[in-house]
Design an enzyme around this catalytic site. Structure first.
Site, mmCIF file in Angstrom:
data_model
loop_
_atom_site.group_PDB
_atom_site.id
_atom_site.type_symbol
_atom_site.label_atom_id
_atom_site.label_comp_id
_atom_site.label_asym_id
_atom_site.label_seq_id
_atom_site.Cartn_x
_atom_site.Cartn_y
_atom_site.Cartn_z
ATOM 1 N N LYS A 115 35.230 43.459 42.504
ATOM 2 C CA LYS A 115 36.673 43.506 42.790
ATOM 3 C C LYS A 115 36.975 42.545 43.913
ATOM 4 O O LYS A 115 36.112 42.257 44.746
ATOM 5 C CB LYS A 115 37.073 44.917 43.220
HETATM 6 N N1 GLU Z 1 41.835 45.162 37.331
HETATM 7 C C1 GLU Z 1 41.567 45.850 36.123
HETATM 8 C C2 GLU Z 1 40.853 47.164 36.390
HETATM 9 O O1 GLU Z 1 40.967 47.738 37.444
HETATM 10 C C3 GLU Z 1 40.893 45.001 35.065
HETATM 11 C C4 GLU Z 1 39.609 44.368 35.407
HETATM 12 C C5 GLU Z 1 39.138 43.351 34.382
HETATM 13 O O2 GLU Z 1 39.818 43.151 33.377
HETATM 14 O O3 GLU Z 1 38.102 42.753 34.630
HETATM 15 O O4 GLU Z 1 40.215 47.713 35.532
#
Ligand code: GLU
Length: 452
Positions: A115
């Site tokens: 993240k």
């Molecule tokens: N930000 C999104 C989540 O929290 C998607 C992450 C992604 O598609 O890699 O799942």
């Protein structure tokens, strides 16, 4: 039975993730095989913090801080969004990266968790400023991201345009290489998948629909006619309200950061979308009753969908939630102590790592298509998503049933493993989902072995 909790609740997200982990570990089988692996699986592999000078439209250089955490790569390269938010910080990003590891494992996509976050107020930034911050952040991350190392995606206040800038910047730094899969959630013209923007909400819908069909909430077998409240009108919330309405649900309340609008006989979601586009908020929608932002969570309903931020349902309001089912479209909207209160009150929770995993599933489909230089049909994407979300829902429900049946043996094995009697929490769906995910990461870690 009600629980009275007198101490202040710890809202640090990384502490929360640890509490959730500690609830699940006693249920993960083969404790002998762990030998320190449990701690390794919890600790992030890498934490990057960068300081970025960016010239804003006022002509001054402003300093921004950015984070990228790679939590675990035992099951594959890192995967997870980048958020722009004033409260993004190391602990928050660490927690979100950890959830990504469990999420990817639970829906069985071949990624680990990651993240990113940039501390900024996206509402106060022009498009040009956002572009400069994004390009500077991408440059600062350098080769720590890449198609086979760590693949970013959208998250809070970032979107397909942000992903296009990341892709372009990374490509400029790697001329002559096929770099399309470095990031997902791109515009369709740049190898993106049309279904990606609505994928999180679509997944929320598939999980909810299937959970009801298999009898998760006795007496509520389908969405048609169910009363639904959605907190948050960003990417996940807005799409969720529309999709639930299209499935015949009565959307009786929606909200955003400024407030909510409620009509117990059902809202016109299309009209609210228009109103949001024009007025910037749903709270002033003329054909509903305006409520304070926090009050939306307490509107009596069948299904409550928190689709905003973390820590929205805490011990401060858990007793007043009046829903039969909560479906977490947001990451981490319920605290561990609130989980206990909800569970004691018989309110089921479809947890974030299951309910909102549709986003990363479709990201995986985009990544796979980019690698193969293919384009799949939209209907194929949705059908594959549907199957995967339904399968994950069944796995979690079955796991929880097994955990409840074997509670005594889990209790005594865990007691032996830690060397003394230890109470273990009655497992809810979150603990079941985490147990499945952690077990898969543990299996991968043990099969690979610890190098050297
Ligand atoms: N930000 C999104 C989540 O929290 C998607 C992450 C992604 O598609 O890699 O799942």
């Amino acid at each position: 039975m009600t629980t009275t909790i007198s101490h202040a609740e710890d809202l640090n997200l990384h502490h929360i993730v640890k509490q959730q982990y500690d609830r699940a570990v006693p249920f993960a089988d083969d404790l002998d095989g762990w030998r320190g692996i449990a701690q390794w699986l919890f600790e992030p592999d890498r934490i990057i913090e960068v300081t970025m000078p960016v010239r804003l439209d006022d002509g001054y250089v402003h300093i921004f801080r950015g984070y990228r955490v790679l939590h675990s790569t035992v099951r594959g390269p890192g995967k997870g969004g980048i958020r722009f938010h004033p409260e993004a910080g190391a602990d928050e990003v660490k927690a979100l990266a950890t959830w990504m590891s469990w999420k990817c494992a639970l829906v069985d996509v071949p990624f680990g968790g990651a993240k990113g976050g940039v501390v900024c107020d996206p509402h106060a930034l022009s498009n040009g400023e956002k572009e400069r911050i994004t390009r500077r952040f991408t440059t600062a991350l350098g080769d720590t991201i890449g198609p086979f190392t760590d693949i970013p995606a959208p998250d809070l206040y970032t979107d397909s345009q942000t992903m296009a800038w990341i892709y372009d910047t990374y490509t400029m730094m790697h001329p002559g290489q096929a770099t399309l899969p470095v990031v997902t959630g791109k515009p369709v013209e740049l190898g993106g998948v049309a279904a990606r923007s609505g994928a999180t909400a679509q997944g929320v819908f598939y999980v909810t629909e299937h959970f009801l069909q298999i009898g998760g909430i006795p007496g509520l077998e389908k969405l048609d006619g169910a009363n639904v409240v959605v907190q948050g009108f960003g990417n996940a919330g807005r799409h969720a309200a529309r999709i639930f309405r299209q499935a015949g649900a009565n959307v009786i309340g929606v909200s955003d950061s400024k407030g909510g609008t409620v009509d117990l006989s059902g809202l016109d979601v299309t009209a609210i979308e228009h109103h949001k586009d024009e007025a910037g908020t749903v709270s002033t929608y003329p054909d509903g009753e305006t409520v304070e932002p926090g009050a939306i969570l307490e509107v009596p309903c069948d299904i409550l969908v928190p689709a905003a931020l973390e820590n929205q349902i805490t011990t401060a309001n858990a007793e007043r939630i009046d829903a039969r089912l909560i479906v977490e479209a947001a990451n981490g909207p319920i605290t561990p102590e609130a989980d206990i209160v909800l569970s004691q009150r018989g309110i089921k929770v479809l947890p974030d790592i299951l309910a909102n995993a549709g986003g990363v599933v479709v990201s995986y489909f985009e990544w796979a298509q980019n690698i193969e230089n293919q384009r799949w049909e939209d209907n194929d994407v949705l059908e594959k998503l549907r199957r995967r979300m339904r399968r994950a829902t069944e796995v979690v429900v079955t796991k929880r049933a097994g955990m409840l049946d074997g509670l005594d043996s889990y209790r005594s094995r865990w007691g032996r493993a830690v060397g003394h009697e230890q109470p273990i929490q009655l497992p809810d769906l979150r603990t079941a989902a985490q147990t499945v995910a952690i077990g898969r990461c543990r299996d991968a870690a043990l099969q690979r072995g610890v190098w050297p």
